[in-house]
Scaffold this motif. Structure first.
Motif, PDB file in Angstrom:
ATOM      1  N   ASN A 168       0.862  -1.186   0.000  1.00  0.00           N
ATOM      2  CA  ASN A 168       0.000   0.000   0.000  1.00  0.00           C
ATOM      3  C   ASN A 168       0.900   1.237   0.000  1.00  0.00           C
ATOM      4  OD1 ASN A 168      -1.906   1.965   0.288  1.00  0.00           O
ATOM      5  ND2 ASN A 168      -2.693   1.245   2.269  1.00  0.00           N
ATOM      6  N   GLN A 169       0.967   1.920  -1.105  1.00  0.00           N
ATOM      7  CA  GLN A 169       1.862   3.067  -1.233  1.00  0.00           C
ATOM      8  C   GLN A 169       1.174   4.389  -0.934  1.00  0.00           C
ATOM      9  OE1 GLN A 169       3.550   2.719  -5.182  1.00  0.00           O
ATOM     10  NE2 GLN A 169       5.043   1.176  -4.519  1.00  0.00           N
ATOM     11  N   SER A 170      -0.056   4.338  -0.459  1.00  0.00           N
ATOM     12  CA  SER A 170      -0.761   5.568  -0.099  1.00  0.00           C
ATOM     13  C   SER A 170      -0.616   5.809   1.404  1.00  0.00           C
ATOM     14  CB  SER A 170      -2.246   5.452  -0.464  1.00  0.00           C
ATOM     15  OG  SER A 170      -2.887   4.537   0.410  1.00  0.00           O
ATOM     16  N   THR A 171      -1.179   6.918   1.860  1.00  0.00           N
ATOM     17  CA  THR A 171      -1.138   7.228   3.296  1.00  0.00           C
ATOM     18  C   THR A 171      -2.467   6.917   3.967  1.00  0.00           C
ATOM     19  OG1 THR A 171      -1.794   9.510   2.843  1.00  0.00           O
ATOM     20  CG2 THR A 171       0.570   9.025   2.973  1.00  0.00           C
ATOM     21  N   TYR A 172      -3.358   6.228   3.238  1.00  0.00           N
ATOM     22  CA  TYR A 172      -4.682   5.941   3.768  1.00  0.00           C
ATOM     23  C   TYR A 172      -4.928   4.438   3.783  1.00  0.00           C
ATOM     24  CZ  TYR A 172      -5.138  10.849   2.510  1.00  0.00           C
ATOM     25  OH  TYR A 172      -4.930  12.188   2.380  1.00  0.00           O
ATOM     26  N   GLU A 180       5.707  11.414  -2.018  1.00  0.00           N
ATOM     27  CA  GLU A 180       5.981  12.840  -2.040  1.00  0.00           C
ATOM     28  C   GLU A 180       4.777  13.664  -1.598  1.00  0.00           C
ATOM     29  OE1 GLU A 180       7.339  13.911  -5.875  1.00  0.00           O
ATOM     30  OE2 GLU A 180       9.257  12.859  -5.713  1.00  0.00           O
ATOM     31  N   THR A 181       3.589  13.159  -1.815  1.00  0.00           N
ATOM     32  CA  THR A 181       2.384  13.940  -1.508  1.00  0.00           C
ATOM     33  C   THR A 181       1.804  13.622  -0.134  1.00  0.00           C
ATOM     34  OG1 THR A 181       1.012  12.258  -2.572  1.00  0.00           O
ATOM     35  CG2 THR A 181       1.791  14.082  -3.944  1.00  0.00           C
ATOM     36  N   SER A 182       2.355  12.650   0.556  1.00  0.00           N
ATOM     37  CA  SER A 182       1.758  12.237   1.831  1.00  0.00           C
ATOM     38  C   SER A 182       2.311  13.061   2.981  1.00  0.00           C
ATOM     39  CB  SER A 182       2.041  10.754   2.084  1.00  0.00           C
ATOM     40  OG  SER A 182       3.433  10.567   2.282  1.00  0.00           O
ATOM     41  N   SER A 183       1.541  13.071   4.083  1.00  0.00           N
ATOM     42  CA  SER A 183       2.069  13.652   5.315  1.00  0.00           C
ATOM     43  C   SER A 183       3.087  12.682   5.904  1.00  0.00           C
ATOM     44  CB  SER A 183       0.931  13.909   6.309  1.00  0.00           C
ATOM     45  OG  SER A 183       0.271  12.697   6.615  1.00  0.00           O
ATOM     46  N   SER A 195       8.244   1.969   0.172  1.00  0.00           N
ATOM     47  CA  SER A 195       9.349   2.856  -0.188  1.00  0.00           C
ATOM     48  C   SER A 195       9.184   4.164   0.583  1.00  0.00           C
ATOM     49  CB  SER A 195       9.354   3.114  -1.697  1.00  0.00           C
ATOM     50  OG  SER A 195       8.105   3.635  -2.117  1.00  0.00           O
ATOM     51  N   TRP A 196      10.278   4.832   0.900  1.00  0.00           N
ATOM     52  CA  TRP A 196      10.234   5.979   1.802  1.00  0.00           C
ATOM     53  C   TRP A 196      11.233   7.046   1.388  1.00  0.00           C
ATOM     54  CZ3 TRP A 196      14.985   6.827   3.970  1.00  0.00           C
ATOM     55  CH2 TRP A 196      15.875   5.741   3.961  1.00  0.00           C
ATOM     56  N   GLN A 197      11.045   8.248   1.978  1.00  0.00           N
ATOM     57  CA  GLN A 197      11.966   9.365   1.783  1.00  0.00           C
ATOM     58  C   GLN A 197      12.249  10.001   3.140  1.00  0.00           C
ATOM     59  OE1 GLN A 197       9.947  11.975  -0.943  1.00  0.00           O
ATOM     60  NE2 GLN A 197      10.693  10.890  -2.748  1.00  0.00           N
ATOM     61  N   ALA A 198      13.454  10.505   3.362  1.00  0.00           N
ATOM     62  CA  ALA A 198      13.850  11.191   4.591  1.00  0.00           C
ATOM     63  C   ALA A 198      14.226  12.626   4.246  1.00  0.00           C
ATOM     64  CB  ALA A 198      15.019  10.482   5.262  1.00  0.00           C
ATOM     65  N   VAL A 199      13.636  13.619   4.985  1.00  0.00           N
ATOM     66  CA  VAL A 199      13.870  15.038   4.713  1.00  0.00           C
ATOM     67  C   VAL A 199      14.138  15.747   6.035  1.00  0.00           C
ATOM     68  CG1 VAL A 199      12.898  17.168   3.783  1.00  0.00           C
ATOM     69  CG2 VAL A 199      12.369  14.968   2.699  1.00  0.00           C
TER      70      VAL A 199
END
Length: 683
Positions: free
Chosen positions: A187-191, A292-295, A245-249
């Motif tokens: 599930n690649q969404s935030t919901y 990129e678009t998720s919280s 998959s993830w991103q760190a900022v």
């Protein structure tokens, strides 16, 4: 030859009967011949039809005194009996058919005799069972990772069909293990997302559904506590576990994180923080996203202190002799040194490195009644860009401001040590108080004198001292003459006992006991040395009360006249007594057992019924101090009377003490009113 014809005719008649009794089983063409035995078998009905439920039906089996047996039953049938003789109604029980197909079988009923066997077949059938599909759960929540899960399934079908309402979720039936295998895509969404899995059999018109929810993917950090970094910065490690998959900022330029992205799984983050050259602390976050678009799914709080120097405890006090109450701890994240301090203060060590340093403080002695203070400044090295300042106080010579002196009522003197280091002067508030000196310099042994206190109450005065502009007061208390006791009299039972008295006196005291009458020595007096006296009385053997007086007189010959007679405490001890909780006993004409009565006595006693009282039984119990009576029925026409006597024993010669309790049993027809009973009975 006529006899021969008759015999042959009889045989023909018997054969006809035999043929009739054998019904259709008598068939010559099948090798069956006439018989004189009753070879007969009937089974009705010869076919049974069952529903799919567990039900029973019956068949009737008949023979003519021949034995019969049932055989060939299928495993889903059973009978209440399997063999018998003659007539019997046999119940046939069918088990539940839980398969969605009908079933049939044939069982036999066989009868036999000497030289013959007859068999009947019974055809049985049972309708098909209802088709069933049952899942272990009707709802399931799964993680957001790509994975598979199994759900147990119970079914009586050989195969089932599976359908999913979403493409990210597929289902397969593992018949061998009776499970449904659910396969989830990541599930690649935030919901959260949901789907429905349906298990069915179109041929059998049966289906069931399961609601499936897949949570959004999680990104978890192994350590969620604040990442507190050194002022000089550095690289710190955190482990993350992601289901997607993830991103760190990082939200601050002085924080750098590598790698900045990754696939699902476990990864190590390297968080690098630049040095902080400011004195202010700073903070920031490293945010973890799954798209990129998720919280953000998780975050790491980064805190970096500024450069600092501090100390504990906050308040530092030194005694007038130069000693310090507490050691000082310098905490810093830079090297430091003492930049400034007062000359009378010594600090060891006077410098330190980053971390915690224990510093010992000491000072020159302070010979003054006035405190002094000085400022200490600590500075970073090299450069002194970071400073920290605080005050150190040195207390003056300690003067007991609660100091006081106490004298008894006599004229007397005491020495008081003056602690003043410089010049001082003194004054008194009352003329009965005087000093050996009223001014001086430095520490002095001062003689304080009081005159005799002739008043009936204590008196107080004040000595005032002035030194270095400060005023100190000392109170002086002189006691008056007094002697009193916390009571004038008391009472003690005949069994003996004790009375505690508190005597307060500013005079020396002498004690004595004065007895009234011939009985003496029965009162013992003890003193705990602090003015508490215990008066202990022996048991009184007599029925007569006795009295003694405890007397306290002053032993000081200089005491005032009004105290010479002392104080007195009169102690009365009661004489022995005996009593019961009833003054009379009354009984119905019918007789019976009385209530149980309690005796109270000071010391030993006896209980006895009158010798003439033979119409009742007296039952004493000395261990419980009780008695009761048991009466026979009064069949006379008059009342029966008696009495019970309670007597004290062990009395001195010539003394007696007893009580009589009258006992009455009324004649027939007398109505009694007993408080212990709800209803009165007329006998």
């Amino acid at each position: 030859m006529k006899f021969q014809h008759i015999f042959i005719g009889a045989l023909h008649a018997l054969a006809a009967v035999t043929l009739a009794s054998c019904e259709d089983n008598f068939m010559l063409d099948k090798g069956m011949y006439p018989s004189l035995q009753n070879n007969y078998l009937s089974v009705a009905p010869d076919a049974l039809s069952f529903s799919s439920d567990a039900v029973n039906q019956s068949i009737q089996i008949r023979t003519l005194d021949a034995g019969w047996r049932i055989s060939g039953l299928p495993e889903w049938l059973e009978t209440d009996v399997e063999e018998g003789t003659g007539y019997k109604e046999v119940y046939v029980q069918a088990a539940v058919n839980d398969r969605p197909v009908s079933r049939e079988a044939v069982f036999d009923v066989a009868a036999s005799g000497e030289g013959w066997t007859l068999t009947k077949n019974v055809v049985v059938s049972q309708s098909q069972g209802r088709a069933s599909i049952k899942l272990a759960t009707n709802s399931l929540t799964a993680s957001g990772a790509a994975h598979s899960e199994t759900v147990d399934v119970e079914t009586n079908l050989t195969d089932i069909e599976l359908a999913s309402t979403q493409t990210w979720l597929t289902a397969a039936y593992d018949k061998a293990n009776s499970v449904i295998i659910l396969t989830f895509e990541e599930n690649q969404s935030t919901y959260s997302r949901s789907a429905t899995i349906t298990a069915s059999s179109m041929d059998n018109s049966v289906s069931t559904s399961m609601y499936v929810t897949q949570n959004p993917p999680s990104v978890d950090v192994d350590d969620t506590s604040t990442l507190t970094v050194d002022v000089d910065g550095g690289t710190y490690v955190r482990s993350i576990t992601s289901e997607s998959s993830w991103q760190a900022v990082a939200d601050e330029s002085w924080i750098d994180v590598t790698p900045s992205e990754g696939a699902a799984g476990v990864h190590t983050l390297n968080i690098s923080v630049a040095p902080n050259y400011d004195t202010s602390s700073r903070s920031g976050y490293v945010y973890l996203y799954v798209s990129e678009t998720s919280s953000y799914k998780s975050r790491i709080y980064v805190s970096q202190p500024g450069r600092y120097i501090s100390h504990t405890p906050q308040q530092l006090h030194l005694a007038y002799d130069g000693s310090c109450d507490d050691a000082m701890t310098v905490s810093s994240n830079v090297a430091w040194e003492v930049q400034r301090k007062p000359e009378w203060l010594t600090m060891k060590p006077s410098s330190g490195v980053a971390g915690k340093t224990v510093v010992t403080l000491s000072a020159d002695p302070l010979a003054s009644l006035v405190q002094r203070s000085g400022q200490v400044v600590l500075a970073s090295v090299p450069g002194g860009s970071v400073t920290h300042s605080f005050d150190v106080l040195q207390r003056p010579i300690s003067i007991d401001e609660e100091a006081g002196m106490e004298f008894d009522w006599h004229a007397s003197s005491q020495t008081y040590r003056l602690p003043f280091p410089g010049q001082w002067s003194a004054s008194v508030s009352d003329g009965w108080l005087s000093l050996s000196e009223y001014s001086g310099t430095g520490e002095t042994d001062l003689l304080v004198t009081v005159t005799e206190n002739e008043l009936q109450q204590p008196r107080t005065a004040t000595v005032a001292f002035i030194s270095e502009g400060k005023t100190f007061s000392m109170s002086v208390l002189q006691q008056a003459q007094y002697l009193y006791i916390d009571g004038t009299g008391g009472e003690i039972s005949a069994r003996g006992g004790s009375v505690e008295l508190t005597v307060k006196s500013s005079l020396g005291a002498l004690t004595s006991v004065e007895y009234e009458g011939a009985s003496t020595g029965w009162l013992d007096v003890t003193d705990d040395g602090n003015g508490v006296y215990m008066l202990v009385a022996e048991a009184n053997p007599s029925i007569h009360e006795r009295t003694a007086t405890f007397v306290i007189k002053p032993s000081d010959p200089g005491a005032a006249d009004k105290y010479q007679q002392g104080v007195r405490f009169v102690l009365k001890q009661f004489g022995r007594r005996i009593s019961a909780d009833t003054s009379a006993i009354e009984m119905h004409a019918k007789g019976g057992t009385s209530a149980v009565y309690t005796v109270s006595a000071d010391g030993d006693y006896t209980m006895a019924a009158a010798d003439a009282d033979t119409w009742y039984t007296f039952v004493p119990n000395y261990s419980n101090n009780t008695f009761y009576i048991v009466c026979s029925e009064n069949k006379t026409h008059g009342d029966r009377k008696g009495h019970i006597r309670l007597s004290l024993s062990g009395l001195p010669a010539g003394e007696t003490f007893e009580i009589d309790i009258p006992v009455t049993q009324y004649r027939l027809g007398v109505q009694l009113d007993f408080k212990d009973y709800d209803d009165d009975i007329k006998w």
